[in-house]
Scaffold this motif. Structure first.
Motif, PDB file in Angstrom:
ATOM      1  N   TYR A 190      28.594  40.589  39.294  1.00 39.59           N
ATOM      2  CA  TYR A 190      29.448  40.249  38.158  1.00 39.59           C
ATOM      3  C   TYR A 190      30.919  40.283  38.576  1.00 39.59           C
ATOM      4  N   ILE A 191      31.297  41.323  39.314  1.00 39.13           N
ATOM      5  CA  ILE A 191      32.688  41.452  39.788  1.00 39.13           C
ATOM      6  C   ILE A 191      33.039  40.298  40.726  1.00 39.13           C
TER       7      ILE A 191
ATOM      8  N   GLN B 151      31.733  37.351  40.848  1.00 38.88           N
ATOM      9  CA  GLN B 151      31.810  36.116  40.047  1.00 38.88           C
ATOM     10  C   GLN B 151      33.135  36.058  39.271  1.00 38.88           C
ATOM     11  N   GLN B 152      33.502  37.165  38.631  1.00 35.05           N
ATOM     12  CA  GLN B 152      34.721  37.190  37.823  1.00 35.05           C
ATOM     13  C   GLN B 152      35.984  37.032  38.668  1.00 35.05           C
ATOM     14  N   LEU B 153      35.932  37.541  39.899  1.00 34.79           N
ATOM     15  CA  LEU B 153      37.111  37.462  40.784  1.00 34.79           C
ATOM     16  C   LEU B 153      37.095  36.205  41.654  1.00 34.79           C
TER      17      LEU B 153
ATOM     18  N   ASP C 214      42.119  44.802  41.877  1.00 37.49           N
ATOM     19  CA  ASP C 214      41.658  43.793  40.920  1.00 37.49           C
ATOM     20  C   ASP C 214      40.511  44.283  40.044  1.00 37.49           C
ATOM     21  N   ALA C 215      39.686  45.173  40.602  1.00 34.29           N
ATOM     22  CA  ALA C 215      38.519  45.623  39.844  1.00 34.29           C
ATOM     23  C   ALA C 215      38.069  47.006  40.304  1.00 34.29           C
TER      24      ALA C 215
ATOM     25  N   MET D 268      40.005  45.039  36.157  1.00 37.60           N
ATOM     26  CA  MET D 268      38.708  44.987  35.492  1.00 37.60           C
ATOM     27  C   MET D 268      37.887  46.230  35.839  1.00 37.60           C
TER      28      MET D 268
ATOM     29  N   ALA E 119      35.152  45.779  31.148  1.00 34.21           N
ATOM     30  CA  ALA E 119      34.616  44.417  31.208  1.00 34.21           C
ATOM     31  C   ALA E 119      33.104  44.391  31.008  1.00 34.21           C
TER      32      ALA E 119
ATOM     33  N   THR F  59      28.193  42.723  28.537  1.00 32.40           N
ATOM     34  CA  THR F  59      29.595  42.292  28.521  1.00 32.40           C
ATOM     35  C   THR F  59      30.003  42.077  27.059  1.00 32.40           C
TER      36      THR F  59
ATOM     37  N   ASP G 114      30.228  39.450  25.556  1.00 37.52           N
ATOM     38  CA  ASP G 114      29.411  38.380  24.977  1.00 37.52           C
ATOM     39  C   ASP G 114      28.123  38.880  24.323  1.00 37.52           C
TER      40      ASP G 114
END
Length: 292
Positions: A130-131, A133-135, A199-200, A225, A245, A284, A286
């Motif tokens: 997930y990290i 993908q998000q970054l 960043d995360a 994040m 996140a 998340t 969502d």
């Protein structure tokens, strides 16, 4: 096989059998939920559940097992503080001919009938992917590790490292904070001072993730994040509020419930698998409302 060392039926009536549950800590909502799940299933199946809290201390855990074995239990459920240190406690039960089932964290010694847990490697990988993908596959990340020696910490870390391997994600710090919120905050404060670019953050449980959020907010740092693990209520609220996140949802109530369910099977002499996996899910903003 059946029950060894338990109470005997008297005058045609089966006395209520006792199952022991030695739990790593009740100072963590995840394990409180695990205990509650075990209690509910014990009530349903007609077992008395004796619960002792090890307070995240392996020596306390050992004495808890000594104590609980004196209380006429038929089977021991144990959620270890440390997977290596618990081996001696498991051997105590083995010597007393009391079957042992481990919950959430495994034991690296002694004889265990079955281990019931989430696939922590898969969960760590889920968080890492997930990290990544998000970054967009590049960035600087921090990992807050759990209690050194706990199988869950090792496995979550392994899955996370597998996920970021081969990407342009740079792990700039990875330090233990013992699955604790206050330690998570302190460790993260120190990392923030040492690392101008982050960043995360992947925290191996939500308690540390929430500590990291506090540290980030106090430092006035933007755009970091935070991803946790366990889906405790405070973390779900933090996701709704946009402070975290994501988190990997385990089902601690299900782990506890399955512990008693499989204890019942063992005591009835049924064959059980050596590992019972419990499903995980990435939560998340969502889909956070689906857990309410």
């Amino acid at each position: 096989m059946g029950c060894t060392g338990g109470t005997k039926p008297e005058q045609g009536q089966q006395e209520q059998k006792k199952i022991g549950l030695v739990i790593s800590t009740l100072n963590n909502p995840f394990f409180v939920t695990l205990r509650d799940g075990a209690q509910q299933k014990a009530d349903e199946l007609g077992y008395e559940l004796v619960v002792l809290d090890s307070q995240n201390d392996s020596s306390k855990e050992y004495s808890n097992v000594q104590d609980i074995l004196q209380q006429g239990i038929s089977l021991l459920l144990i959620n270890p503080v440390d997977s290596d240190a618990v081996a001696n406690a498991v051997k105590l039960a083995n010597d007393a001919n009391i079957p042992v089932i481990t919950l959430d964290r495994g034991a690296n010694g002694g004889e265990v009938v079955t281990h019931i847990a989430s696939d922590n490697v898969a969960g760590g990988k889920m968080a890492g992917e997930y990290i990544v993908q998000q970054l967009g596959g590049k960035g600087k990340v921090v990992q807050l590790e759990g209690i050194p020696g706990a199988s869950s910490a090792r496995d979550r870390g392994k899955g996370f490292m597998e996920a970021i391997e081969g990407t342009e994600i740079e792990l700039v710090a990875s330090q233990p904070a013992d699955f604790d919120r206050t330690k998570g905050m302190t460790v993260m404060q120190n990392i923030l001072q040492a690392q101008p670019e982050i960043d995360a953050v992947f925290a191996q449980n939500d308690e540390m993730a929430l500590g990291a959020v506090q540290a980030i907010e106090s430092a006035g740092r933007q755009g970091i994040m935070v991803v946790g693990f366990d889906a405790i209520d405070d973390a779900l609220q933090a996701i709704k509020d946009g402070k975290m996140a994501a988190t990997v949802a385990q089902q601690p109530d299900r782990i506890g419930s399955l512990g008693v369910e499989y204890a019942d099977k063992v005591l009835k002499g049924e064959e059980v698998p050596t590992y019972v996996p419990v499903d995980l899910k990435l939560i998340t903003k969502d889909n956070v409302d689906t857990l309410d």
